[in-house]
Write a protein that holds these residues in place. Sequence first.
Motif, PDB file in Angstrom:
ATOM      1  N   SER A  59      -0.867   4.427   3.606  1.00 25.76           N
ATOM      2  CA  SER A  59      -0.334   5.759   3.340  1.00 25.76           C
ATOM      3  C   SER A  59      -1.388   6.833   3.611  1.00 25.76           C
ATOM      4  O   SER A  59      -1.100   7.864   4.233  1.00 25.76           O
ATOM      5  CB  SER A  59       0.151   5.846   1.897  1.00 25.76           C
ATOM      6  N   ARG A  60      -2.614   6.607   3.175  1.00 28.29           N
ATOM      7  CA  ARG A  60      -3.684   7.582   3.403  1.00 28.29           C
ATOM      8  C   ARG A  60      -3.990   7.729   4.886  1.00 28.29           C
ATOM      9  O   ARG A  60      -4.223   8.846   5.393  1.00 28.29           O
ATOM     10  CB  ARG A  60      -4.952   7.159   2.637  1.00 28.29           C
ATOM     11  N   HIS A  86       4.059  -4.534   5.354  1.00 28.15           N
ATOM     12  CA  HIS A  86       4.387  -5.963   5.301  1.00 28.15           C
ATOM     13  C   HIS A  86       3.957  -6.679   6.576  1.00 28.15           C
ATOM     14  O   HIS A  86       3.332  -7.747   6.520  1.00 28.15           O
ATOM     15  CB  HIS A  86       5.893  -6.128   5.086  1.00 28.15           C
ATOM     16  N   GLU A  87       4.264  -6.109   7.730  1.00 25.32           N
ATOM     17  CA  GLU A  87       4.001  -6.793   9.004  1.00 25.32           C
ATOM     18  C   GLU A  87       2.517  -6.838   9.341  1.00 25.32           C
ATOM     19  O   GLU A  87       2.048  -7.792   9.962  1.00 25.32           O
ATOM     20  CB  GLU A  87       4.780  -6.112  10.121  1.00 25.32           C
ATOM     21  N   LEU A  88       1.779  -5.800   8.939  1.00 21.49           N
ATOM     22  CA  LEU A  88       0.351  -5.769   9.261  1.00 21.49           C
ATOM     23  C   LEU A  88      -0.507  -6.340   8.138  1.00 21.49           C
ATOM     24  O   LEU A  88      -1.707  -6.533   8.321  1.00 21.49           O
ATOM     25  CB  LEU A  88      -0.082  -4.329   9.556  1.00 21.49           C
ATOM     26  N   GLY A  89       0.099  -6.602   6.978  1.00 12.37           N
ATOM     27  CA  GLY A  89      -0.661  -7.133   5.859  1.00 12.37           C
ATOM     28  C   GLY A  89      -1.671  -6.140   5.313  1.00 12.37           C
ATOM     29  O   GLY A  89      -2.733  -6.530   4.823  1.00 12.37           O
ATOM     30  N   THR A 133       8.866   2.122   9.149  1.00 17.71           N
ATOM     31  CA  THR A 133       8.711   2.659   7.802  1.00 17.71           C
ATOM     32  C   THR A 133       7.367   2.234   7.240  1.00 17.71           C
ATOM     33  O   THR A 133       6.738   1.289   7.739  1.00 17.71           O
ATOM     34  CB  THR A 133       9.831   2.162   6.870  1.00 17.71           C
ATOM     35  N   LEU A 134       6.950   2.931   6.213  1.00 18.60           N
ATOM     36  CA  LEU A 134       5.691   2.583   5.566  1.00 18.60           C
ATOM     37  C   LEU A 134       5.733   1.154   5.047  1.00 18.60           C
ATOM     38  O   LEU A 134       4.780   0.382   5.234  1.00 18.60           O
ATOM     39  CB  LEU A 134       5.422   3.557   4.408  1.00 18.60           C
ATOM     40  N   ASP A 151      -2.784  -2.899   2.766  1.00 22.63           N
ATOM     41  CA  ASP A 151      -2.496  -2.309   1.476  1.00 22.63           C
ATOM     42  C   ASP A 151      -1.698  -1.017   1.665  1.00 22.63           C
ATOM     43  O   ASP A 151      -2.040  -0.175   2.519  1.00 22.63           O
ATOM     44  CB  ASP A 151      -3.806  -2.006   0.748  1.00 22.63           C
ATOM     45  N   ALA A 152      -0.627  -0.868   0.888  1.00 22.27           N
ATOM     46  CA  ALA A 152       0.255   0.291   1.055  1.00 22.27           C
ATOM     47  C   ALA A 152      -0.485   1.602   0.814  1.00 22.27           C
ATOM     48  O   ALA A 152      -0.236   2.612   1.494  1.00 22.27           O
ATOM     49  CB  ALA A 152       1.450   0.173   0.117  1.00 22.27           C
TER      50      ALA A 152
END
Length: 328
Positions: A88-89, A78-81, A72-73, A83-84
């Motif tokens: 997303s982009r 979270h796991e890769l640290g 999931t996004l 920015d959401a």
Amino acid sequence: MVTRNAPEASDTQAPSADPPASPLAERAARLRAFNRFYTHRIGATRQDYQDSPYTLAEMRILYELAHRDGATLSSLSHELGLDAGYLSRTLKRFTQQGLVAKWQSKADHRQMLLTLTKAGREAFAPFDVRSQQQAESLLAALPEAGQTELIAHLAQAEALLTGSRTDVELRTHRPGDMGWVIEAHARLYAQEYGFNGEFELMVAEICAHFLKHFDPERERCWIVERAGQRLGCAFVVQKSKAVAQLRCVLLEPAARGLGLGRRLVNEAIGFARDCGYREMVLQTNDCLHAARALYEQAGFTLKSEEQHERFGVKLVGQEWVLNLDGRK
């Protein structure tokens, strides 16, 4: 006549030097230096990492999607640290390029799961192979012992930074382990104490005798293993029906300071007690300070010591003993 006042001491002193850095600051600087060295070594600072059209962060996203059934996004962020918004982009662009597919989770219809498409896997595969080849090339420049030591140190660094010790296994011996026991003893004792080939021969004889006369009900060899790398060992052998002998306790440098030596010795003592031995003995030399401290902490007492010249150096040999049944 007008006289000037003598200048204050502070007016004539040179500016003071910067205060010395704290030990923590010095260690942090060394860690940063290693980060710069390694990222430069693998080309991570290049825009076209691995000669690909992707940045390092984008390659990391592709790697995660290639090695899991669905993400999931929020879990990737979270796991890769990352920015959401950035993530997303990036995923939107990958989706438009036909590299990433989305579908609705059956367990939670609010969640959209992500995976690489066939085209995405085909696009990523060459760079994954290239990254593997690069790692193999870095390791191939080292002797096999150096490769093993490096991987063990990396595993230790990961365990220290994550606070995890669950990946360390104490297992019984398997085919091939005795060769490592001999090599590790010969290598480490030569490096740390200057022992010659006579010591390697002695360890080889111990291992050969153990394999030839092994009694699984009364004897045991433990191998410390982490991430597929052997890091230590210990033996319990039968000296007599009432006396067990602790032999060949060893830890690679990368495994020290983690409590594994104490764990090995306690495991050996517990096994000897369960077998019904009344006493456990061991022989060591006074130069093995850390090992001696470990034995004392486990309850062993020094029975005797004698000067001798063996393995190419002058030593004080010691015999230690531990009562196992509570009798005096």
